[in-house]
Scaffold this active site. Structure first.
Site, PDB file in Angstrom:
ATOM      1  N   CYS A 248      -0.067  -1.704  15.872  1.00 35.04           N
ATOM      2  CA  CYS A 248      -0.015  -1.480  14.420  1.00 35.04           C
ATOM      3  C   CYS A 248      -0.615  -2.646  13.644  1.00 35.04           C
ATOM      4  O   CYS A 248      -0.308  -3.807  13.907  1.00 35.04           O
ATOM      5  CB  CYS A 248       1.432  -1.274  13.983  1.00 35.04           C
ATOM      6  SG  CYS A 248       1.613  -1.003  12.213  1.00 35.04           S
TER       7      CYS A 248
ATOM      8  N   SER B  73      11.230   6.527   8.482  1.00 33.19           N
ATOM      9  CA  SER B  73      10.876   6.343   9.890  1.00 33.19           C
ATOM     10  C   SER B  73      11.223   4.929  10.327  1.00 33.19           C
ATOM     11  O   SER B  73      10.937   3.962   9.623  1.00 33.19           O
ATOM     12  CB  SER B  73       9.377   6.600  10.085  1.00 33.19           C
ATOM     13  OG  SER B  73       9.007   6.301  11.411  1.00 33.19           O
TER      14      SER B  73
ATOM     15  N   CYS C 221       5.601  -6.545   7.687  1.00 36.25           N
ATOM     16  CA  CYS C 221       6.615  -5.977   8.588  1.00 36.25           C
ATOM     17  C   CYS C 221       6.918  -6.987   9.686  1.00 36.25           C
ATOM     18  O   CYS C 221       6.003  -7.625  10.218  1.00 36.25           O
ATOM     19  CB  CYS C 221       6.094  -4.685   9.209  1.00 36.25           C
ATOM     20  SG  CYS C 221       7.307  -3.856  10.268  1.00 36.25           S
TER      21      CYS C 221
ATOM     22  N   CYS D 250      -1.868   6.275   9.791  1.00 33.94           N
ATOM     23  CA  CYS D 250      -0.703   5.592  10.381  1.00 33.94           C
ATOM     24  C   CYS D 250      -1.127   4.319  11.077  1.00 33.94           C
ATOM     25  O   CYS D 250      -2.056   4.315  11.883  1.00 33.94           O
ATOM     26  CB  CYS D 250      -0.026   6.460  11.430  1.00 33.94           C
ATOM     27  SG  CYS D 250       0.537   8.034  10.846  1.00 33.94           S
TER      28      CYS D 250
ATOM     29  N   GLU E 165       0.822  -1.190   0.000  1.00 33.04           N
ATOM     30  CA  GLU E 165       0.000   0.000   0.000  1.00 33.04           C
ATOM     31  C   GLU E 165       0.863   1.250   0.000  1.00 33.04           C
ATOM     32  O   GLU E 165       1.974   1.258   0.531  1.00 33.04           O
ATOM     33  CB  GLU E 165      -0.903   0.003   1.232  1.00 33.04           C
ATOM     34  CG  GLU E 165      -1.827  -1.186   1.224  1.00 33.04           C
ATOM     35  CD  GLU E 165      -2.970  -1.067   2.204  1.00 33.04           C
ATOM     36  OE1 GLU E 165      -2.835  -0.364   3.208  1.00 33.04           O
ATOM     37  OE2 GLU E 165      -4.005  -1.681   1.926  1.00 33.04           O
TER      38      GLU E 165
ATOM     39  N   ASN F 205      -4.650   5.457  15.835  1.00 32.64           N
ATOM     40  CA  ASN F 205      -5.681   5.142  14.857  1.00 32.64           C
ATOM     41  C   ASN F 205      -6.120   3.719  15.138  1.00 32.64           C
ATOM     42  O   ASN F 205      -5.319   2.795  15.034  1.00 32.64           O
ATOM     43  CB  ASN F 205      -5.121   5.270  13.439  1.00 32.64           C
ATOM     44  CG  ASN F 205      -4.743   6.703  13.118  1.00 32.64           C
ATOM     45  OD1 ASN F 205      -5.548   7.617  13.267  1.00 32.64           O
ATOM     46  ND2 ASN F 205      -3.502   6.920  12.707  1.00 32.64           N
TER      47      ASN F 205
ATOM     48  N   CYS G 160       4.946  -4.394  16.388  1.00 36.47           N
ATOM     49  CA  CYS G 160       4.430  -3.402  17.344  1.00 36.47           C
ATOM     50  C   CYS G 160       2.965  -3.711  17.656  1.00 36.47           C
ATOM     51  O   CYS G 160       2.173  -4.009  16.761  1.00 36.47           O
ATOM     52  CB  CYS G 160       4.566  -1.993  16.774  1.00 36.47           C
ATOM     53  SG  CYS G 160       6.269  -1.556  16.392  1.00 36.47           S
TER      54      CYS G 160
ATOM     55  N   GLY H 200       6.218  -1.758   6.573  1.00 36.76           N
ATOM     56  CA  GLY H 200       7.589  -2.246   6.645  1.00 36.76           C
ATOM     57  C   GLY H 200       8.502  -1.421   7.510  1.00 36.76           C
ATOM     58  O   GLY H 200       8.175  -0.305   7.916  1.00 36.76           O
TER      59      GLY H 200
ATOM     60  N   CYS I 136       3.155   8.683   1.149  1.00 32.16           N
ATOM     61  CA  CYS I 136       3.639   7.745   2.157  1.00 32.16           C
ATOM     62  C   CYS I 136       3.821   6.399   1.468  1.00 32.16           C
ATOM     63  O   CYS I 136       2.869   5.834   0.940  1.00 32.16           O
ATOM     64  CB  CYS I 136       2.634   7.635   3.301  1.00 32.16           C
ATOM     65  SG  CYS I 136       3.105   6.429   4.550  1.00 32.16           S
TER      66      CYS I 136
HETATM   67  N1  SAH Z   1       8.370   0.753  10.742  1.00 32.99           N
HETATM   68  C1  SAH Z   1       8.579   2.181  10.712  1.00 32.99           C
HETATM   69  C2  SAH Z   1       7.831   2.812   9.571  1.00 32.99           C
HETATM   70  C3  SAH Z   1       6.323   2.846   9.745  1.00 32.99           C
HETATM   71  S1  SAH Z   1       5.945   4.472  10.241  1.00 32.99           S
HETATM   72  C4  SAH Z   1       8.217   2.797  12.045  1.00 32.99           C
HETATM   73  O1  SAH Z   1       7.553   2.135  12.822  1.00 32.99           O
HETATM   74  O2  SAH Z   1       8.650   3.904  12.331  1.00 32.99           O
HETATM   75  C5  SAH Z   1       4.457   4.284  10.982  1.00 32.99           C
HETATM   76  C6  SAH Z   1       4.285   5.251  12.152  1.00 32.99           C
HETATM   77  O3  SAH Z   1       2.962   5.083  12.597  1.00 32.99           O
HETATM   78  C7  SAH Z   1       5.197   4.897  13.324  1.00 32.99           C
HETATM   79  O4  SAH Z   1       5.629   6.048  13.990  1.00 32.99           O
HETATM   80  C8  SAH Z   1       4.279   4.082  14.199  1.00 32.99           C
HETATM   81  O5  SAH Z   1       4.685   4.153  15.551  1.00 32.99           O
HETATM   82  C9  SAH Z   1       2.950   4.743  13.954  1.00 32.99           C
HETATM   83  N2  SAH Z   1       1.810   3.860  14.165  1.00 32.99           N
HETATM   84  C10 SAH Z   1       1.767   2.521  14.048  1.00 32.99           C
HETATM   85  N3  SAH Z   1       0.529   2.062  14.329  1.00 32.99           N
HETATM   86  C11 SAH Z   1      -0.223   3.138  14.624  1.00 32.99           C
HETATM   87  C12 SAH Z   1      -1.598   3.315  14.973  1.00 32.99           C
HETATM   88  N4  SAH Z   1      -2.425   2.290  15.068  1.00 32.99           N
HETATM   89  N5  SAH Z   1      -2.035   4.571  15.186  1.00 32.99           N
HETATM   90  C13 SAH Z   1      -1.207   5.617  15.066  1.00 32.99           C
HETATM   91  N6  SAH Z   1       0.087   5.510  14.721  1.00 32.99           N
HETATM   92  C14 SAH Z   1       0.577   4.278  14.505  1.00 32.99           C
END
Ligand code: SAH
Length: 346
Positions: free
Chosen positions: A117, A193, A110, A334, A90, A292, A114, A161, A103
């Protein structure tokens, strides 16, 4: 399956064309791929027809195909893109007044895991090639009628990723995107990021051409971070912050820290004060992201007042912004990228 030309640099193209071709042909081909940009070899009319035919026998340009596009009420567009091997990733287009943001993804799925996510639920399927990373940018520009050399765009490698676990391809893609003779996007407009893979942050800092760095902090202590981000076990917070403190920033650059606010888990005023202490000696800014939500995510979004209170505390010590959620209605925000159709999400 024909091999993709996208992702190759001038040296690769020179080698591919062989010593039988004039040296400037490689430059012409490079220009056609990244600047024109051509979607089919037949469109590269700067090359003689015979050479085009020869190339087309073994190669293709290699743009990802738009499988589906989801349009949000706020103008955001989420793209489901199909790659040559049938897998999908995506990418998200976010229009703004002056500047538009793309983006893009760096892996299919990935491995970071986390807890908040949605992409994490997929696990890692594979790395994207440099061409597949650049291809997302070209497709989004084309579909939104933007000219990359002229229109102002930001590229954020914040899609699916973990970019630092695919660093070689990410750096090659970055060089192609930021080459003034290539796609031509300013290095100040490309950001990557990471969840905080410390040795790879060091390696990134040594690269001559590199995107700006954003680090997903997401917690105010090692203990809390470990509960949210399994990578914190291998790459503890104190080491991560030490690497950030010594990161070779360019004169115009500052680090970005992202902080996802999770109701009752990391969003208290004590957390905010702890974050201020953690980041005290780092030239940085902080982007707060209210969670989110998504199916299967065991956290809730904090109230807006909480988010504001958190911001107020950080603001006394450093620039701190609240990231506006974009395209939540189409699962484009995000942490919501999971190759879901809107129907499946509902
Ligand atoms: N793997 C990298 C690139 C993805 S960036 C990273 O984690 O930095 C995605 C961003 O969105 C990250 O800062 C992550 O912490 C944030 N994120 C992930 N899940 C989210 C969610 N459910 N709501 C808001 N932000 C989220």
């Amino acid at each position: 399956m024909p091999e993709a030309l996208l992702g190759k640099d001038v040296a690769d193209l020179r080698e591919l064309l062989g010593s039988g071709e004039r040296p400037y042909r490689a430059r012409q081909l490079y220009h056609a791929l990244y600047r024109q940009p051509a979607r089919e070899i037949e469109e590269i009319t700067t090359l003689p027809a015979g050479l085009r035919r020869e190339l087309a026998e073994r190669y293709c340009v290699g743009w990802p195909r738009i499988e589906q596009r989801f349009d949000s009420v706020d103008g955001t567009r989420r793209y489901l893109l199909r790659l040559a091997d049938g897998r999908t990733v995506e990418a998200v287009y976010m229009p703004e007044q002056v500047r538009h943001t793309f983006c893009i993804s760096t892996q299919v799925g990935c491995p970071a895991g986390c807890k908040f996510c949605l992409t994490a639920l997929m696990g890692l399927e594979r790395n994207l090639s440099a061409g597949e990373i650049v291809g997302q940018v070209l497709v989004l520009a084309h579909d939104n009628r933007l000219e990359l050399g002229r229109d102002r765009v930001n590229i954020v490698m914040m899609g699916m990723g973990e970019p630092l676990l695919n660093l070689d391809n990410v750096l090659k893609a970055s060089r192609l995107l930021m080459d003034p003779d290539g796609v031509g996007i300013s290095p100040r407009r490309v950001t990557l990021s990471t969840v905080g893979i410390t040795p790879k942050i060091v390696e990134l800092g040594q690269a001559e051409v590199r995107p700006k760095l954003a680090v997903s902090l997401n917690a105010s202590s090692q203990e809390q971070r470990l509960r949210l981000m399994p990578v914190a076990r291998k790459y503890p917070l104190d080491e991560l912050l030490e690497v950030c403190r010594t990161y070779p920033l360019r004169p115009w650059e500052r680090l970005t820290f992202e902080y996802v606010l999770l109701k009752g888990a990391n969003d208290s005023e004590a957390d905010a004060r702890a974050v201020v202490r953690l980041l005290a000696r780092i030239k940085c800014k902080v982007n707060l992201i209210a969670l989110n939500p998504g199916p299967g995510i065991p956290f809730e979004t904090p109230e807006p007042e909480r988010v504001l209170a958190f911001q107020r505390i950080l603001r006394r010590s450093m620039p701190c912004f609240i990231r506006k959620p974009r395209g939540r209605d189409i699962y484009a925000a995000c942490g919501q990228l999971r190759r879901m159709s809107v129907e499946a999400a509902a």
